[in-house]
Design a protein around this motif. Structure first.
Motif, PDB file in Angstrom:
ATOM      1  N   ARG A 175       9.407   9.160  -3.125  1.00 34.32           N
ATOM      2  CA  ARG A 175       9.231  10.543  -2.703  1.00 34.32           C
ATOM      3  C   ARG A 175       9.829  10.774  -1.313  1.00 34.32           C
ATOM      4  NH1 ARG A 175       4.475  10.729  -4.014  1.00 34.32           N
ATOM      5  NH2 ARG A 175       3.338  10.404  -2.065  1.00 34.32           N
ATOM      6  N   LYS A 176       9.646   9.823  -0.420  1.00 35.91           N
ATOM      7  CA  LYS A 176      10.223   9.946   0.926  1.00 35.91           C
ATOM      8  C   LYS A 176      11.745   9.921   0.870  1.00 35.91           C
ATOM      9  CE  LYS A 176       6.364   7.780   3.422  1.00 35.91           C
ATOM     10  NZ  LYS A 176       5.953   6.619   4.255  1.00 35.91           N
ATOM     11  N   LEU A 177      12.292   8.996   0.059  1.00 38.43           N
ATOM     12  CA  LEU A 177      13.751   8.884  -0.039  1.00 38.43           C
ATOM     13  C   LEU A 177      14.367  10.158  -0.606  1.00 38.43           C
ATOM     14  CD1 LEU A 177      16.284   7.122   0.224  1.00 38.43           C
ATOM     15  CD2 LEU A 177      15.827   6.231  -2.072  1.00 38.43           C
ATOM     16  N   GLU A 178      13.709  10.752  -1.595  1.00 31.97           N
ATOM     17  CA  GLU A 178      14.232  11.965  -2.200  1.00 31.97           C
ATOM     18  C   GLU A 178      14.255  13.117  -1.203  1.00 31.97           C
ATOM     19  OE1 GLU A 178      13.525  14.664  -6.230  1.00 31.97           O
ATOM     20  OE2 GLU A 178      12.071  13.132  -5.634  1.00 31.97           O
ATOM     21  N   ARG A 179      13.243  13.187  -0.352  1.00 33.02           N
ATOM     22  CA  ARG A 179      13.153  14.300   0.598  1.00 33.02           C
ATOM     23  C   ARG A 179      14.026  14.120   1.837  1.00 33.02           C
ATOM     24  NH1 ARG A 179       6.680  15.927   0.336  1.00 33.02           N
ATOM     25  NH2 ARG A 179       6.717  16.530  -1.879  1.00 33.02           N
TER      26      ARG A 179
ATOM     27  N   LEU B 276       0.822  -1.215   0.000  1.00 35.59           N
ATOM     28  CA  LEU B 276       0.000   0.000   0.000  1.00 35.59           C
ATOM     29  C   LEU B 276       0.854   1.263   0.000  1.00 35.59           C
ATOM     30  CD1 LEU B 276      -2.806  -1.004   2.551  1.00 35.59           C
ATOM     31  CD2 LEU B 276      -3.020  -0.795   0.060  1.00 35.59           C
ATOM     32  N   GLU B 277       2.028   1.204   0.622  1.00 33.22           N
ATOM     33  CA  GLU B 277       2.844   2.411   0.776  1.00 33.22           C
ATOM     34  C   GLU B 277       4.016   2.491  -0.185  1.00 33.22           C
ATOM     35  OE1 GLU B 277       4.061   3.271   4.726  1.00 33.22           O
ATOM     36  OE2 GLU B 277       2.103   2.829   5.628  1.00 33.22           O
ATOM     37  N   GLN B 278       4.195   1.486  -1.054  1.00 31.43           N
ATOM     38  CA  GLN B 278       5.382   1.496  -1.895  1.00 31.43           C
ATOM     39  C   GLN B 278       5.387   2.653  -2.901  1.00 31.43           C
ATOM     40  OE1 GLN B 278       5.418  -2.326  -3.836  1.00 31.43           O
ATOM     41  NE2 GLN B 278       4.175  -1.632  -5.546  1.00 31.43           N
ATOM     42  N   SER B 279       4.229   3.171  -3.234  1.00 37.86           N
ATOM     43  CA  SER B 279       4.191   4.296  -4.177  1.00 37.86           C
ATOM     44  C   SER B 279       4.782   5.567  -3.586  1.00 37.86           C
ATOM     45  CB  SER B 279       2.748   4.556  -4.623  1.00 37.86           C
ATOM     46  OG  SER B 279       1.928   4.888  -3.501  1.00 37.86           O
ATOM     47  N   THR B 280       4.929   5.632  -2.252  1.00 37.30           N
ATOM     48  CA  THR B 280       5.477   6.836  -1.609  1.00 37.30           C
ATOM     49  C   THR B 280       6.951   6.692  -1.258  1.00 37.30           C
ATOM     50  OG1 THR B 280       4.912   6.093   0.645  1.00 37.30           O
ATOM     51  CG2 THR B 280       3.219   7.277  -0.597  1.00 37.30           C
TER      52      THR B 280
END
Length: 366
Positions: free
Chosen positions: A166-170, A159-163
């Protein structure tokens, strides 16, 4: 500047603390690690389904992903049911096999005319066969009991793999560091995918051939021994040897003559040798770049910490450690020692991880 002695001491303390946490948190970490592997396999299988051509058409992601999910969980449920049934039957027959094994030792002692006959308890603990079956049943029971927790972890990862990107980049202060992190992740992913892809294919072939050989000879529990061979093939070096010993020992006590024992030992031994020494090395190549001694030490280390799961995962875990250590100047000597030939590639630019060898560095926010 910290003295080398302080640095080494802090490193030893850190490694010891991590080891203690891995052992103490085993019951919590193992289901999550298994969930990570399952999640990884689901995504890898989904990409594999998308690569299969149907003329000019390929499966779209929204079809391939649910298909991969259903395939993984369906296969796991089917195999677990077969293994459970076979283990239950084997547990009922274990006392008979134990008695037969004791008779064989008695016959051998009479054949060589020993004054002091060799007994099974002289070489192995009492009731060794029932104990081994009980241990196997306990492993399967533990696996089944943690399946619900593993399923929950896998569900949340999906469910959370799409984020994740984005989290890693930030997490990073500028785009260069983010690109370096994504490049590092891609290299780890490529190596682990290469290993698991080939190892899984080879393990499936090993399990199927083991079941086929045992079925042709007429040995019971062929499906169970095929599954055992499939799992053990992930364990370097000793796994294939154990995969031959178990069915050979059963053949020794199941049949009244030694011909099936020699057929099974020879057939499985040749099959394991051909796959392990001829087929798999050609497919795997030198991409892992791990020393043979390091693989054996890693097998002992992760096996002591996480048991069978640790032994199965020892190679990919060590590959990840080598890749990460090779990218940072302070840890590159560790990667060199763990590698097979010392060729560990280029390190990251010191500016990208905040160090130039003289102290911490700062980067402007991108």
């Amino acid at each position: 500047m910290r003295s080398p002695l302080v640095t080494v001491t802090m490193s030893v303390v850190l490694v010891s603390l991590i080891g203690w946490l891995l052992v103490s948190g085993r019951s919590l970490l193992l289901p999550f690690v298994i969930a990570l592997v399952v999640w990884y396999l689901i995504n890898a299988l989904s990409r594999g389904f998308q690569w299969i051509p149907f003329g000019r058409w390929h499966l779209p992601a929204w079809i391939a992903f649910p298909l991969a999910l259903a395939t993984i969980f369906g296969a796991a449920t089917f195999i677990l049911d077969i293994v459970t049934v076979n283990l239950t039957q084997l547990a009922q027959d274990a006392p008979t096999y134990q008695k037969r094994l004791e008779e064989i030792f008695q016959q051998f002692s009479e054949l060589v005319r020993l004054n002091d006959p060799v007994e099974l308890k002289d070489l192995m603990p009492d009731s060794i066969v029932p104990r081994m079956v009980t241990a196997g049943a306990g492993f399967v029971t533990t696996l089944a009991s943690s399946a619900s927790l593993v399923f929950i972890y896998v569900l949340f990862l999906l469910l959370e793999q799409s984020t994740f990107d984005r989290k890693l980049e930030r997490l990073f202060t500028n785009s260069d560091k983010a690109r370096a992190a994504f490049a590092l992740r891609a290299e780890v992913n490529r190596s682990v995918m290469h290993y698991f892809g080939i190892k899984s294919a080879v393990s499936i072939a090993t399990g199927l051939l083991t079941s086929l050989i045992l079925t042709l000879v007429g040995l019971p529990y062929a499906a169970l021994f095929g599954f055992i061979a499939f799992i053990l093939n992930y364990i370097p070096t000793i796994g294939s040897l154990i995969g031959v010993i178990f069915p050979a020992l059963l053949a020794l006590v199941y049949y009244d003559n030694l011909l099936p024992f020699f057929l099974i030992s020879t057939g499985l031994g040749l099959m394991q040798f051909s796959i392990g020494n001829l087929v798999e090395p050609r497919l795997m190549g030198s991409s892992l770049n791990l020393s043979g001694l390091v693989i054996m030490l890693s097998l002992a280390f992760w096996g002591a910490i996480w048991g069978v799961v640790g032994m199965v995962l020892c190679v990919p875990l060590t590959v990840v450690i080598v890749i990460i250590c090779s990218k940072f100047r302070a840890s590159r000597p560790i990667a060199v020692l763990l590698s097979a030939n010392g060729d560990i590639g280029e390190e990251l630019s010191p500016e990208l991880y905040g160090g130039d060898g003289s102290g911490p560095a700062t980067s402007p926010r991108g």
